[in-house]
Enzyme design. Structure first.
Site, PDB file in Angstrom:
ATOM      1  N   LYS A  32     -56.924  24.864  16.674  1.00 28.38           N
ATOM      2  CA  LYS A  32     -56.100  24.648  15.461  1.00 28.38           C
ATOM      3  C   LYS A  32     -55.029  25.719  15.357  1.00 28.38           C
ATOM      4  CE  LYS A  32     -58.357  21.049  13.916  1.00 28.38           C
ATOM      5  NZ  LYS A  32     -57.713  19.719  13.856  1.00 28.38           N
ATOM      6  N   ARG A  33     -54.699  26.308  16.499  1.00 26.04           N
ATOM      7  CA  ARG A  33     -53.647  27.337  16.567  1.00 26.04           C
ATOM      8  C   ARG A  33     -53.945  28.509  15.629  1.00 26.04           C
ATOM      9  NH1 ARG A  33     -53.795  24.061  20.177  1.00 26.04           N
ATOM     10  NH2 ARG A  33     -51.983  22.852  20.867  1.00 26.04           N
ATOM     11  N   ALA A  69     -51.114  30.057  13.133  1.00 27.26           N
ATOM     12  CA  ALA A  69     -50.224  29.031  12.551  1.00 27.26           C
ATOM     13  C   ALA A  69     -50.246  29.041  11.032  1.00 27.26           C
ATOM     14  CB  ALA A  69     -50.608  27.658  13.078  1.00 27.26           C
ATOM     15  N   LEU A  71     -51.628  29.216   7.030  1.00 28.96           N
ATOM     16  CA  LEU A  71     -52.639  28.533   6.211  1.00 28.96           C
ATOM     17  C   LEU A  71     -53.036  27.202   6.850  1.00 28.96           C
ATOM     18  CD1 LEU A  71     -54.079  28.081   3.398  1.00 28.96           C
ATOM     19  CD2 LEU A  71     -51.959  26.956   2.698  1.00 28.96           C
ATOM     20  N   GLU A 119     -47.738  36.698   7.374  1.00 28.85           N
ATOM     21  CA  GLU A 119     -48.218  37.547   6.264  1.00 28.85           C
ATOM     22  C   GLU A 119     -49.408  38.397   6.727  1.00 28.85           C
ATOM     23  OE1 GLU A 119     -48.598  34.105   3.528  1.00 28.85           O
ATOM     24  OE2 GLU A 119     -47.320  35.259   2.173  1.00 28.85           O
ATOM     25  N   GLU A 139     -43.271  27.497   4.876  1.00 30.67           N
ATOM     26  CA  GLU A 139     -43.591  27.190   3.472  1.00 30.67           C
ATOM     27  C   GLU A 139     -42.424  26.480   2.799  1.00 30.67           C
ATOM     28  OE1 GLU A 139     -44.298  30.014   5.006  1.00 30.67           O
ATOM     29  OE2 GLU A 139     -46.079  30.990   4.193  1.00 30.67           O
TER      30      GLU A 139
HETATM   31  C1  1HE Z   1     -52.924  22.960  12.009  1.00 33.26           C
HETATM   32  C2  1HE Z   1     -52.007  23.936  11.615  1.00 33.26           C
HETATM   33  C3  1HE Z   1     -52.026  24.339  10.250  1.00 33.26           C
HETATM   34  C4  1HE Z   1     -51.704  23.546  13.712  1.00 33.26           C
HETATM   35  N1  1HE Z   1     -52.925  23.759   9.428  1.00 33.26           N
HETATM   36  N2  1HE Z   1     -53.799  22.429  11.154  1.00 33.26           N
HETATM   37  N3  1HE Z   1     -48.138  26.501   8.885  1.00 33.26           N
HETATM   38  C5  1HE Z   1     -47.292  25.636   9.429  1.00 33.26           C
HETATM   39  O1  1HE Z   1     -46.603  24.886   8.778  1.00 33.26           O
HETATM   40  C6  1HE Z   1     -47.303  25.601  10.926  1.00 33.26           C
HETATM   41  C7  1HE Z   1     -47.835  24.257  11.414  1.00 33.26           C
HETATM   42  N4  1HE Z   1     -48.096  24.226  12.845  1.00 33.26           N
HETATM   43  C8  1HE Z   1     -47.105  24.089  13.756  1.00 33.26           C
HETATM   44  O2  1HE Z   1     -45.933  24.065  13.449  1.00 33.26           O
HETATM   45  C9  1HE Z   1     -47.543  23.933  15.178  1.00 33.26           C
HETATM   46  O3  1HE Z   1     -48.936  23.588  15.190  1.00 33.26           O
HETATM   47  C10 1HE Z   1     -47.366  25.214  16.040  1.00 33.26           C
HETATM   48  C11 1HE Z   1     -45.868  25.486  16.271  1.00 33.26           C
HETATM   49  C12 1HE Z   1     -48.033  26.440  15.409  1.00 33.26           C
HETATM   50  C13 1HE Z   1     -48.058  24.996  17.419  1.00 33.26           C
HETATM   51  O4  1HE Z   1     -47.597  23.777  17.983  1.00 33.26           O
HETATM   52  P1  1HE Z   1     -48.474  23.078  19.135  1.00 33.26           P
HETATM   53  O5  1HE Z   1     -47.673  21.901  19.644  1.00 33.26           O
HETATM   54  O6  1HE Z   1     -48.917  24.103  20.120  1.00 33.26           O
HETATM   55  O7  1HE Z   1     -49.832  22.573  18.424  1.00 33.26           O
HETATM   56  P2  1HE Z   1     -50.077  21.273  17.508  1.00 33.26           P
HETATM   57  O8  1HE Z   1     -50.284  20.069  18.386  1.00 33.26           O
HETATM   58  O9  1HE Z   1     -49.056  21.157  16.447  1.00 33.26           O
HETATM   59  O10 1HE Z   1     -51.422  21.670  16.762  1.00 33.26           O
HETATM   60  C14 1HE Z   1     -52.692  21.653  17.429  1.00 33.26           C
HETATM   61  C15 1HE Z   1     -53.725  21.336  16.370  1.00 33.26           C
HETATM   62  O11 1HE Z   1     -53.740  22.359  15.391  1.00 33.26           O
HETATM   63  C16 1HE Z   1     -53.395  20.043  15.613  1.00 33.26           C
HETATM   64  O12 1HE Z   1     -54.621  19.460  15.203  1.00 33.26           O
HETATM   65  P3  1HE Z   1     -55.262  18.214  16.027  1.00 33.26           P
HETATM   66  O13 1HE Z   1     -56.514  17.905  15.271  1.00 33.26           O
HETATM   67  O14 1HE Z   1     -54.206  17.151  15.968  1.00 33.26           O
HETATM   68  O15 1HE Z   1     -55.498  18.715  17.427  1.00 33.26           O
HETATM   69  C17 1HE Z   1     -52.673  20.549  14.388  1.00 33.26           C
HETATM   70  O16 1HE Z   1     -52.771  19.647  13.295  1.00 33.26           O
HETATM   71  C18 1HE Z   1     -53.479  21.796  14.103  1.00 33.26           C
HETATM   72  N5  1HE Z   1     -52.717  22.753  13.305  1.00 33.26           N
HETATM   73  N6  1HE Z   1     -51.247  24.276  12.684  1.00 33.26           N
HETATM   74  C19 1HE Z   1     -53.780  22.837   9.881  1.00 33.26           C
HETATM   75  N7  1HE Z   1     -51.214  25.280   9.787  1.00 33.26           N
HETATM   76  C20 1HE Z   1     -51.510  31.879   1.899  1.00 33.26           C
HETATM   77  S1  1HE Z   1     -50.172  30.879   1.824  1.00 33.26           S
HETATM   78  C21 1HE Z   1     -49.586  30.663   3.432  1.00 33.26           C
HETATM   79  C22 1HE Z   1     -48.855  29.387   3.502  1.00 33.26           C
HETATM   80  C23 1HE Z   1     -48.619  28.965   4.922  1.00 33.26           C
HETATM   81  O17 1HE Z   1     -49.094  29.544   5.860  1.00 33.26           O
HETATM   82  S2  1HE Z   1     -47.655  27.589   5.086  1.00 33.26           S
HETATM   83  C24 1HE Z   1     -47.364  27.466   6.814  1.00 33.26           C
HETATM   84  C25 1HE Z   1     -48.392  26.607   7.469  1.00 33.26           C
END
Ligand code: 1HE
Length: 273
Positions: A32-33, A69, A71, A119, A139
């Protein structure tokens, strides 16, 4: 490396291993990265709150191709405002144990260091980035806001203008751009991050615990104070630190020519002395 030991943190999301005076804390959700769900943030809090006395420095890293990745977004879709606020406060508490815990923390950054992952990185003291590292605050695009301390900690590192840009426009910073802004203090080749972090961790572990305490606990607070208040606090902290027998022994060792000198930059041949 010493055999793995656990301090009770769930091995599936955060692992803790000890190697001499170094604690290795690693996010273990590579599939889940390393997205941070509630179990992971609780495990992080425990890992840093419960470090044994023998530990003098910690190294934080992420398993797989990305540091973190942010939250785990599956947690947000159904949460009410009050739940979200308490959830954010849970992150604050956990990261407080990193920034103002017992020991300095060195982070190894690679791949995605985004959202709450950035963060998290901002709550550590020394950040070593590999060339693959990239930084973003999605975000802004997800319709949410910072909640893991970014407005306070990250703003003090890269400034409000850069955060504003990243959140409003979705800008991703490369490892080099992040380095220029101060996200990382060290930028190294891909795969060399852990070795560099260990080299730095050994130096940190070699300082007196009181000096490390003053640097991690007093310095950032003094920097936030009005100057006259800060300077008084500096004088008091400095008096306490130098009073320790270990400090006196180190000063004497230098005067007796038994201590190492400050490392000097290597001069290019032909330059004047
Ligand atoms: C996730 C998450 C996640 C990956 N929550 N499941 N963070 C984001 O908005 C970043 C979202 N993630 C991404 O943009 C990409 O995953 C990455 C650039 C980090 C990596 O890409 P990649 O192609 O290597 O991986 P992927 O295919 O997107 O993800 C692999 C799996 O991890 C996939 O799940 P699967 O069940 O389909 O295999 C994704 O859904 C899962 N995954 N990132 C849940 N973030 C205290 S407040 C803080 C607020 C925030 O942090 S908001 C920013 C959230």
């Amino acid at each position: 490396m010493a055999p793995a030991e656990s301090n009770g943190a769930p091995a599936t999301t955060v692992s803790v291993r000890f190697e001499g005076e170094i604690a290795h804390v690693r996010l273990e959700r590579a599939a889940k990265r390393n997205a941070i769900d509630t179990a992971t943030v609780v495990a992080l809090e425990r890992a840093f709150a419960e470090l044994p006395q023998s530990v003098r420095v910690a190294v934080l890293s992420g398993a797989g191709a990305h540091f973190c990745a942010g939250l785990d977004l599956t947690a947000l879709t159904e949460s009410a405002a009050a739940d979200a606020m308490f959830h954010s406060r849970l992150w604050h508490r956990a990261f407080e144990h990193i920034q103002f815990g017992r020991v300095p923390v060195v982070a190894v950054l690679h791949g995605a260091v985004v959202g709450g992952g950035l963060e998290l990185a901002a709550s550590t003291h020394i950040r070593v980035a590999e060339q693959s590292a990239f930084y973003a605050l999605p975000e802004g695009q997800r319709g949410i806001f910072l909640g893991g301390g970014g407005t306070a900690r990250l703003a003090r590192i890269i400034g409000v203008p850069s955060i504003t840009d990243m959140m409003l426009t979705g800008r991703t910073l490369s490892a080099e751009e992040g380095h220029t802004l101060g996200v990382s203090q060290y930028l190294v080749e891909e795969g060399a991050g852990m070795q560099k972090a260990l080299e730095l961790a050994l130096k940190i572990a070699g300082n007196t615990p009181l000096t490390n305490f003053a640097v991690t606990h007093a310095l950032p607070r003094i920097a936030d104070m009005a100057q006259d208040h800060g300077l008084l606090m500096e004088a008091m902290m400095s008096a306490i630190v130098q009073d320790a027998p270990e400090a006196k022994a180190r000063l004497q060792a230098f005067l007796d020519k038994r201590a190492s000198k400050v490392e000097q930059p290597v001069r290019k041949p032909g330059t004047a002395d």
